[in-house]
Design a protein around this motif. Structure first.
Motif, PDB file in Angstrom:
ATOM      1  N   SER A  23      29.284  47.466  42.616  1.00 41.75           N
ATOM      2  CA  SER A  23      28.380  48.613  42.483  1.00 41.75           C
ATOM      3  C   SER A  23      26.941  48.148  42.350  1.00 41.75           C
ATOM      4  CB  SER A  23      28.791  49.393  41.225  1.00 41.75           C
ATOM      5  OG  SER A  23      27.758  50.272  40.831  1.00 41.75           O
ATOM      6  N   PRO A  69      41.472  50.724  38.909  1.00 43.03           N
ATOM      7  CA  PRO A  69      42.389  49.617  39.208  1.00 43.03           C
ATOM      8  C   PRO A  69      43.864  50.007  39.355  1.00 43.03           C
ATOM      9  CG  PRO A  69      40.740  48.890  37.632  1.00 43.03           C
ATOM     10  CD  PRO A  69      40.507  50.366  37.837  1.00 43.03           C
ATOM     11  N   ASN A  89      36.701  32.847  40.285  1.00 41.59           N
ATOM     12  CA  ASN A  89      36.087  33.671  39.242  1.00 41.59           C
ATOM     13  C   ASN A  89      35.352  32.768  38.268  1.00 41.59           C
ATOM     14  OD1 ASN A  89      35.756  36.365  38.152  1.00 41.59           O
ATOM     15  ND2 ASN A  89      36.932  35.657  36.387  1.00 41.59           N
ATOM     16  N   ARG A  90      34.215  33.270  37.750  1.00 35.29           N
ATOM     17  CA  ARG A  90      33.428  32.507  36.770  1.00 35.29           C
ATOM     18  C   ARG A  90      34.304  32.070  35.592  1.00 35.29           C
ATOM     19  NH1 ARG A  90      28.597  35.712  33.932  1.00 35.29           N
ATOM     20  NH2 ARG A  90      30.411  36.966  33.329  1.00 35.29           N
ATOM     21  N   THR A  91      35.132  32.982  35.120  1.00 31.57           N
ATOM     22  CA  THR A  91      36.085  32.666  34.052  1.00 31.57           C
ATOM     23  C   THR A  91      37.440  32.428  34.713  1.00 31.57           C
ATOM     24  OG1 THR A  91      34.877  34.221  32.630  1.00 31.57           O
ATOM     25  CG2 THR A  91      37.041  33.492  31.846  1.00 31.57           C
ATOM     26  N   LEU A 146      32.329  42.363  41.908  1.00 35.55           N
ATOM     27  CA  LEU A 146      31.509  41.883  40.790  1.00 35.55           C
ATOM     28  C   LEU A 146      30.809  43.045  40.113  1.00 35.55           C
ATOM     29  CD1 LEU A 146      30.082  38.938  42.893  1.00 35.55           C
ATOM     30  CD2 LEU A 146      31.822  38.752  41.077  1.00 35.55           C
ATOM     31  N   THR A 147      30.229  42.781  38.957  1.00 40.92           N
ATOM     32  CA  THR A 147      29.556  43.835  38.194  1.00 40.92           C
ATOM     33  C   THR A 147      28.368  44.406  38.957  1.00 40.92           C
ATOM     34  OG1 THR A 147      30.180  42.647  36.192  1.00 40.92           O
ATOM     35  CG2 THR A 147      28.530  44.371  35.951  1.00 40.92           C
ATOM     36  N   PRO A 169      39.032  43.815  36.243  1.00 41.28           N
ATOM     37  CA  PRO A 169      40.211  44.655  36.490  1.00 41.28           C
ATOM     38  C   PRO A 169      40.372  45.011  37.971  1.00 41.28           C
ATOM     39  CG  PRO A 169      39.008  45.422  34.566  1.00 41.28           C
ATOM     40  CD  PRO A 169      38.183  44.331  35.153  1.00 41.28           C
ATOM     41  N   MET A 170      39.260  45.259  38.674  1.00 44.17           N
ATOM     42  CA  MET A 170      39.339  45.632  40.094  1.00 44.17           C
ATOM     43  C   MET A 170      39.784  44.464  40.962  1.00 44.17           C
ATOM     44  SD  MET A 170      38.930  48.700  40.805  1.00 44.17           S
ATOM     45  CE  MET A 170      37.976  49.580  41.992  1.00 44.17           C
ATOM     46  N   TYR A 175      28.594  56.030  47.045  1.00 48.97           N
ATOM     47  CA  TYR A 175      29.282  55.648  45.809  1.00 48.97           C
ATOM     48  C   TYR A 175      28.484  56.124  44.595  1.00 48.97           C
ATOM     49  CZ  TYR A 175      31.233  52.802  42.083  1.00 48.97           C
ATOM     50  OH  TYR A 175      31.785  52.392  40.895  1.00 48.97           O
ATOM     51  N   ARG A 213      41.166  34.141  34.272  1.00 48.75           N
ATOM     52  CA  ARG A 213      41.563  35.477  34.742  1.00 48.75           C
ATOM     53  C   ARG A 213      42.430  35.416  36.004  1.00 48.75           C
ATOM     54  NH1 ARG A 213      38.315  38.270  31.227  1.00 48.75           N
ATOM     55  NH2 ARG A 213      36.092  37.826  31.464  1.00 48.75           N
ATOM     56  N   LEU A 265      37.188  38.573  39.391  1.00 49.18           N
ATOM     57  CA  LEU A 265      38.503  38.990  38.902  1.00 49.18           C
ATOM     58  C   LEU A 265      38.411  39.811  37.625  1.00 49.18           C
ATOM     59  CD1 LEU A 265      40.496  35.707  39.649  1.00 49.18           C
ATOM     60  CD2 LEU A 265      40.523  37.842  40.970  1.00 49.18           C
TER      61      LEU A 265
HETATM   62  P1  NDP Z   1      33.805  44.019  35.823  1.00 50.83           P
HETATM   63  O1  NDP Z   1      32.396  44.216  35.487  1.00 50.83           O
HETATM   64  O2  NDP Z   1      34.810  44.024  34.733  1.00 50.83           O
HETATM   65  O3  NDP Z   1      34.065  42.671  36.674  1.00 50.83           O
HETATM   66  C1  NDP Z   1      33.157  41.795  36.625  1.00 50.83           C
HETATM   67  C2  NDP Z   1      33.416  40.597  37.526  1.00 50.83           C
HETATM   68  O4  NDP Z   1      32.118  40.147  37.860  1.00 50.83           O
HETATM   69  C3  NDP Z   1      34.128  39.507  36.757  1.00 50.83           C
HETATM   70  O5  NDP Z   1      34.844  38.711  37.654  1.00 50.83           O
HETATM   71  C4  NDP Z   1      32.936  38.738  36.171  1.00 50.83           C
HETATM   72  O6  NDP Z   1      33.247  37.395  35.901  1.00 50.83           O
HETATM   73  C5  NDP Z   1      31.966  38.825  37.332  1.00 50.83           C
HETATM   74  N1  NDP Z   1      30.571  38.632  36.949  1.00 50.83           N
HETATM   75  C6  NDP Z   1      29.725  39.523  36.355  1.00 50.83           C
HETATM   76  N2  NDP Z   1      28.519  38.975  36.173  1.00 50.83           N
HETATM   77  C7  NDP Z   1      28.584  37.718  36.682  1.00 50.83           C
HETATM   78  C8  NDP Z   1      27.657  36.651  36.812  1.00 50.83           C
HETATM   79  N3  NDP Z   1      26.396  36.778  36.396  1.00 50.83           N
HETATM   80  N4  NDP Z   1      28.084  35.520  37.381  1.00 50.83           N
HETATM   81  C9  NDP Z   1      29.352  35.382  37.813  1.00 50.83           C
HETATM   82  N5  NDP Z   1      30.271  36.343  37.741  1.00 50.83           N
HETATM   83  C10 NDP Z   1      29.897  37.500  37.169  1.00 50.83           C
HETATM   84  O7  NDP Z   1      34.096  45.083  36.901  1.00 50.83           O
HETATM   85  P2  NDP Z   1      35.459  45.686  37.512  1.00 50.83           P
HETATM   86  O8  NDP Z   1      36.398  44.624  37.911  1.00 50.83           O
HETATM   87  O9  NDP Z   1      35.939  46.789  36.645  1.00 50.83           O
HETATM   88  O10 NDP Z   1      34.816  46.353  38.794  1.00 50.83           O
HETATM   89  C11 NDP Z   1      34.229  45.585  39.825  1.00 50.83           C
HETATM   90  C12 NDP Z   1      33.280  46.465  40.610  1.00 50.83           C
HETATM   91  O11 NDP Z   1      33.986  47.594  41.085  1.00 50.83           O
HETATM   92  C13 NDP Z   1      32.114  46.993  39.763  1.00 50.83           C
HETATM   93  O12 NDP Z   1      30.943  46.959  40.532  1.00 50.83           O
HETATM   94  C14 NDP Z   1      32.517  48.404  39.429  1.00 50.83           C
HETATM   95  O13 NDP Z   1      31.384  49.253  39.290  1.00 50.83           O
HETATM   96  C15 NDP Z   1      33.333  48.793  40.650  1.00 50.83           C
HETATM   97  N6  NDP Z   1      34.359  49.792  40.344  1.00 50.83           N
HETATM   98  C16 NDP Z   1      35.116  49.685  39.205  1.00 50.83           C
HETATM   99  C17 NDP Z   1      36.065  50.650  38.910  1.00 50.83           C
HETATM  100  C18 NDP Z   1      36.910  50.554  37.670  1.00 50.83           C
HETATM  101  O14 NDP Z   1      37.537  51.556  37.328  1.00 50.83           O
HETATM  102  N7  NDP Z   1      36.992  49.413  36.997  1.00 50.83           N
HETATM  103  C19 NDP Z   1      36.287  51.804  39.794  1.00 50.83           C
HETATM  104  C20 NDP Z   1      35.489  51.782  40.995  1.00 50.83           C
HETATM  105  C21 NDP Z   1      34.560  50.810  41.232  1.00 50.83           C
HETATM  106  P3  NDP Z   1      33.915  36.974  34.484  1.00 50.83           P
HETATM  107  O15 NDP Z   1      35.376  37.313  34.603  1.00 50.83           O
HETATM  108  O16 NDP Z   1      33.655  35.522  34.375  1.00 50.83           O
HETATM  109  O17 NDP Z   1      33.225  37.783  33.409  1.00 50.83           O
END
Ligand code: NDP
Length: 289
Positions: free
Chosen positions: A94, A123, A33-35, A67-68, A13-14, A170, A38, A11
């Motif tokens: 990604s 988003p 979601n880990r946190t 996820l990241t 922004p996407m 991508y 959100r 969870l």
């Molecule tokens: P974020 O990196 O902000 O989201 C991260 C999510 O991954 C959060 O829910 C986070 O949890 C979780 N996460 C990361 N590392 C871990 C871990 N080790 N264990 C558990 N949970 C983890 O990304 P976005 O939401 O912005 O984007 C998601 C995907 O979409 C990405 O791959 C991004 O490249 C792709 N994307 C993003 C765009 C954008 O404009 N934002 C556009 C197009 C693609 P927690 O909340 O707990 O930190």
């Protein structure tokens, strides 16, 4: 409908925007979601926050991962491995094509189905019609879930069953997007050093980007044919021009690392003896390992 229930894991922004789009369409939405906080606003709108990743997987056949990177998938699903069987995991995180292929194998070994995806919009545009996502993986899984997936972006572009291809397509876009945006920050910094604000140059930058289509179209067929004729541009001109860019930045007291890297590519093209050819010869230079 293939599915009126969907689980979303991740969870940022996407993921939040995707969950909101499904709630808008009346889907049963389960979240993890880990946190956990959100999920608050989405739970207030009717989504269910699963207490564990395992329960999130069990709640729906279609599970979207946002996820990241793929390491985050292993971190989350390793403890929930037993619940992967029978699920379709659509991984919109990604990562490299290799990581996508390995992730898909891992899911398949657990008895699940994996589809790789790459979303091409930010988003705020999630859930709107003129947006698109690359998918690759088993065709049947894509066909079965296409309508549900097109809630996320109005269009989808299925690239074939190689799980790495959606990731590759991508990443190719990201090769353009991130450096293009850094080029923009560079221009904003130089403008700012002269007391000109981003808002003032925005129309010119937008026009510049809109005009790029002409160059892509013009050079694509030439490059595919190995034609780098210097009839409309010469690399030596490009080198001189990039020198002016670097000096305009340094005169303004602005960082020059980024334009200097571009300047270096042009310099190497000219030093390779291609100053009278098009700067498109850079493709040949870059291909070499
Ligand atoms: P974020 O990196 O902000 O989201 C991260 C999510 O991954 C959060 O829910 C986070 O949890 C979780 N996460 C990361 N590392 C871990 C871990 N080790 N264990 C558990 N949970 C983890 O990304 P976005 O939401 O912005 O984007 C998601 C995907 O979409 C990405 O791959 C991004 O490249 C792709 N994307 C993003 C765009 C954008 O404009 N934002 C556009 C197009 C693609 P927690 O909340 O707990 O930190």
């Amino acid at each position: 409908h293939a599915s009126q229930s969907v689980t979303i894991i991740g969870l940022g922004p996407m993921g939040q925007a995707m969950a909101a789009a499904y709630l808008d369409r009346g889907y049963d939405v389960t979240l993890w979601n880990r946190t956990p906080s959100r999920a608050d606003a989405l739970v207030a709108r009717g989504a269910t926050l699963a207490p564990t990743a395992e329960q999130a997987l069990s709640a729906a056949e279609l599970v979207i991962l946002s996820l990241t990177d793929f390491d985050a998938m292993y971190a989350i699903l390793e403890p929930a491995k037993d619940a992967v069987a029978g699920r379709t995991l659509v991984n919109l995180s990604s990562d490299t094509p290799e990581k996508a292929r390995a992730g898909a194998r891992w899911v398949a070994e657990l008895g699940g189905t994996h589809l790789t995806g790459g979303v091409l919009c930010p988003p705020p545009l999630i859930g709107t019609p003129d947006t698109s996502t690359f998918y690759s993986g088993p065709r049947e899984a894509y066909d079965a879930h296409r309508a549900t997936l097109e809630v996320i972006t109005g269009k989808s572009d299925y690239r074939g069953d190689d799980q790495g291809l959606a990731a590759l397509m991508y990443q190719l876009n990201m090769f353009i997007f991130w450096p293009a945006m850094v080029a923009y920050w560079q221009a904003v910094a130089v403008a700012g050093a002269h007391g000109i604000q981003a808002r003032e140059i925005a129309p010119y930058v937008t026009e510049n980007f809109a005009g790029m289509g002409h160059f892509i179209d013009f050079y694509a067929s030439r490059v595919d044919a190995g034609n780098h004729a210097g009839d409309v541009d010469r690399a030596s001109m490009g080198l001189a021009s990039m020198e002016h860019v670097v000096h305009t930045a340094s005169d303004a007291g602005v960082d020059t690392a980024f334009p200097a890297a571009v300047h270096d590519v042009f310099r190497r093209v000219v030093e390779a003896g291609h100053g009278a050819d098009s700067f498109s010869w850079a493709v040949e230079l870059l291909k070499k390992r």
